[in-house]
Design a protein around this motif. Sequence first.
Motif, PDB file in Angstrom:
ATOM      1  N   GLU A 384       3.788 -44.261-120.290  1.00 32.90           N
ATOM      2  CA  GLU A 384       5.044 -43.327-119.209  1.00 32.90           C
ATOM      3  C   GLU A 384       6.004 -43.239-119.623  1.00 32.90           C
ATOM      4  OE1 GLU A 384       3.899 -43.161-115.088  1.00 32.90           O
ATOM      5  OE2 GLU A 384       5.492 -42.616-115.024  1.00 32.90           O
ATOM      6  N   SER A 386       8.916 -39.842-118.923  1.00 30.58           N
ATOM      7  CA  SER A 386       9.399 -38.826-118.159  1.00 30.58           C
ATOM      8  C   SER A 386      10.692 -38.193-118.639  1.00 30.58           C
ATOM      9  CB  SER A 386       9.363 -39.274-116.513  1.00 30.58           C
ATOM     10  OG  SER A 386       8.642 -39.901-116.201  1.00 30.58           O
ATOM     11  N   LYS A 843       1.403 -34.134-113.666  1.00 32.86           N
ATOM     12  CA  LYS A 843       2.072 -34.623-114.311  1.00 32.86           C
ATOM     13  C   LYS A 843       4.301 -33.733-114.523  1.00 32.86           C
ATOM     14  CE  LYS A 843      -0.668 -37.575-117.061  1.00 32.86           C
ATOM     15  NZ  LYS A 843      -0.067 -38.206-116.591  1.00 32.86           N
ATOM     16  N   THR A 894       6.415 -35.541-117.126  1.00 33.58           N
ATOM     17  CA  THR A 894       5.624 -36.813-117.202  1.00 33.58           C
ATOM     18  C   THR A 894       4.275 -37.285-117.942  1.00 33.58           C
ATOM     19  OG1 THR A 894       6.290 -38.256-114.996  1.00 33.58           O
ATOM     20  CG2 THR A 894       4.765 -38.937-116.580  1.00 33.58           C
TER      21      THR A 894
END
Length: 895
Positions: A384, A386, A843, A894
């Motif tokens: 992940e 971000s 997201k 994200t």
Amino acid sequence: MKLYISRITLGIFLLSAQFIFAQNLSKSQFTVKGNCEMCKERIETTAKKAGAKEARYSIDSQTLTLETDTHTSTDDILKKVAEAGHDNEKYKATDATYEALPGCCHYDRDLQMSVAENHDHHSKKENEFYVKGNCKSCKARIEKAAKDAGADSAEWSAEKQMVTLNFDPKKTSSDKILKKIADVGHDNEKYKSSDNTYKNLPACCLYDREIPFGEANPKVHLEEGTTAEHTDHIDHNAANENHEDHEKSIESVTVSGTKGSTVLSKKDAGLVFNIDKKELLKAACCNLSESFETNATVDVSFSNAVTGTKQLKMLGLDQKYTSLTKELLPEIRGLASAYGLNFIPGRWIESIQLTKGGSTVTNGYESITGQINTELLKNAEKPETSLNLFSDFNGRAEANITSVAPINDKWSQTFLLHGNGTFGDTDMNDDGFLDRPKGTQLNAAYLLNYNDLEKSGLGSHFGINFIKDERTSGQIGFDKKIPQDKQSLYGVGIDILRFQVWNKTGYVFKGKPYQSLGWMNQYTYHQQDSFFGLRNYSGKQQTYYSNLIFESILGNTNHKYKAGASFMYDGYDETYLTTNFKRNEIVPGAFAEYTLTGLKYTLVAGARVDFHNLAGTQFTPRLNFKYDFTPQTILRLSAGRGFRTANIFAESQQYFASNRNIQILQNGGNIYGLKPEIAWNYGASLQQEFKIFGRKSTIIADFFRTDFQDQVMVDLDRSPQQLTFYNLEGKSFANSFQTQWDFTPFKNFDVRLAYKYYDVQADYLDGRREVPFMAKHRGFVNLAYSTNKNNKGGFWSFDTTLNLVGKQRLPDTSSNPEEFQLPTYSQSYAILNAQISRNFNKKIRAYLGGENLTSYYQKNAIVDFKNPFGNYFDGGMVYAPIMKANFYIGLDVTF
């Protein structure tokens, strides 16, 4: 020969019997509530006594796995488990049995665990979904991904292009599992893999992507963010009404509710608040100093009108009396005291643990009013990344990039990058001085984690951090490139370079989950070069810290203990004007802590001894006690001692932007000629939970008193042109009372109200006085509301916080000319902050906010600002904001 034949026959008979018996064993799994190792032992023992051949309980997943023969009823086993005090999906324990459990075993009973209490139902069911693949490698990859996402079992068929899943809807969902399968490269009926992921599959796995799939029809939906501990209600739709037909199950279950973003731990003996990153999103939270704007326990104060820094206060005392750690390692202390809060970006923070009063002795001796520990982002089930972009309307901008990714099933890594810059000339009070400094910061960190606790019992965490921070302040137009004595404008320049490397390694002994060994090590290099007008201050600090902790039990888990040794080295080299101050602090130490868990109480008693080469041998005892009158009524008591060495220059830089002369009244000590600071802290708190508006509500009232045995006094009253340091002769104390009420009037609307009273006094050389810049009365209101999620996962959030600050005593300036005198007490004021955010999906999130919307600001923040090189100039007399309302916008993405 007959003997051999008889033996062979007997062996075959026994093997056959064992095989037949094994074939008659069945394995099943049930949800059972529990909290700790004592619960685990009680549940497993009860199940075995009730007829289970094997019973294994998982605290993390709240599940009991049973192996039984055909003659044993799982109903009977679960009924016995409930009679022992543990609610499960078929039977509920009586209130009397539950309340008789030890305090550490009191799980949250708010989430009811069955559709019809004490009737059979099956929460687990098999589902079939279309998933694309080609070969055995595809099969292995798909099934592993499904299990990683929470499936108990997964079977993929290449012939049918279908995966059969067996999972518990209380722990995961088909959506989550199928998304995980798509993330590893396999298109399915709900999610399509990205082109890059598909292309990176081995050649044998490249399936035909043109065949369309049918629509999925999930039968169980678990709303994101729900936990058993904080769920308000369950809606059961189309539930099975025929309890005699065990083959039928719940057709549709929607579990709704939200986890509190700030939660007071009911298990800990101390008063510990767990703050997660959801709380940090309620405000701008550019760095740690702004992470407590929605928290009532910590007060954020404005330290001066020139450098623009903020400081924390807790229990009525300055930040230096609170232990500020990162990953349980010493962080904001020594030369980092003034600006260290700016070195931990808010988007890097995974959680914060805030302890009021005496904390554990295993973390050191410096904590007096409490401990604030920050945990960085390092946990993720899948990669992940971000991106956060932030800008306010007065020339400040910042960007954060965080990336957390598993390398394999044991290793994971985290990349953290932060940059900010302030470029605008902000002068809202028209005094010719910047209200906040201009400058830039570059901050980067890398974390590497190893976790093999289940197999080898070994885990390790490595981190490295680099910071370069430059800031310029003072009068508008000041040029930092030109020496101060070559220009008429007053300027401040602060350049900081900081480097850290650390490691934490732990080992859990095989077959003994209660026994472990941990070792932490950290090296810190910190350098600051700065000037304040014609005054220069520079400092260099090198710190090495090591802590070894062994944890085990005495007989059973009711009696736990920790023991270990620590070592701290601090090397300081400071120069103020032309005077150099050097010292090396070497502190080996040892500690032990014992935890006793009784029926309704928990006692934690610890002590440590440290052999300080400059401060002498120091003994630090600490005690925390928790008593559960009921699971909803909890009393806590604490007492403890702490000591620290004062870094008088680094901790008083807010007064350097003035023309005060520094005077040190030495008394024979080894640190600036002064003795170390020693204080005792005592506390009591009462926590009460109850239902209001049909929902959970909590009231906490606490009182803490801090008594100083020795203290380095920072005296601003002897003369407005002088800053005097000396050791306490007499008494110095701080009384702190706080009451806080958290409740939810209706769904998705949270309210937090608090009131604080401080009585902080000290015996200065000319008599007892209130400590300046400390309001006796403070009020706090926080309101948070969010809308329900739409079909795409989008929702709105609204947050607002009101701080009411009472009058504060100001330092004595009566000897100044009348136009440069301050009143004895400041005015009361209110600060209102608010933020609106929009989550478009999982997201993308955008937010807009405002700080100090009441636009209250201190008009006389700088004394004699027209003559910064004169005798009366003073930029350290700040008690309120110096900027009017400020607005900001931000974006979180994200990937």
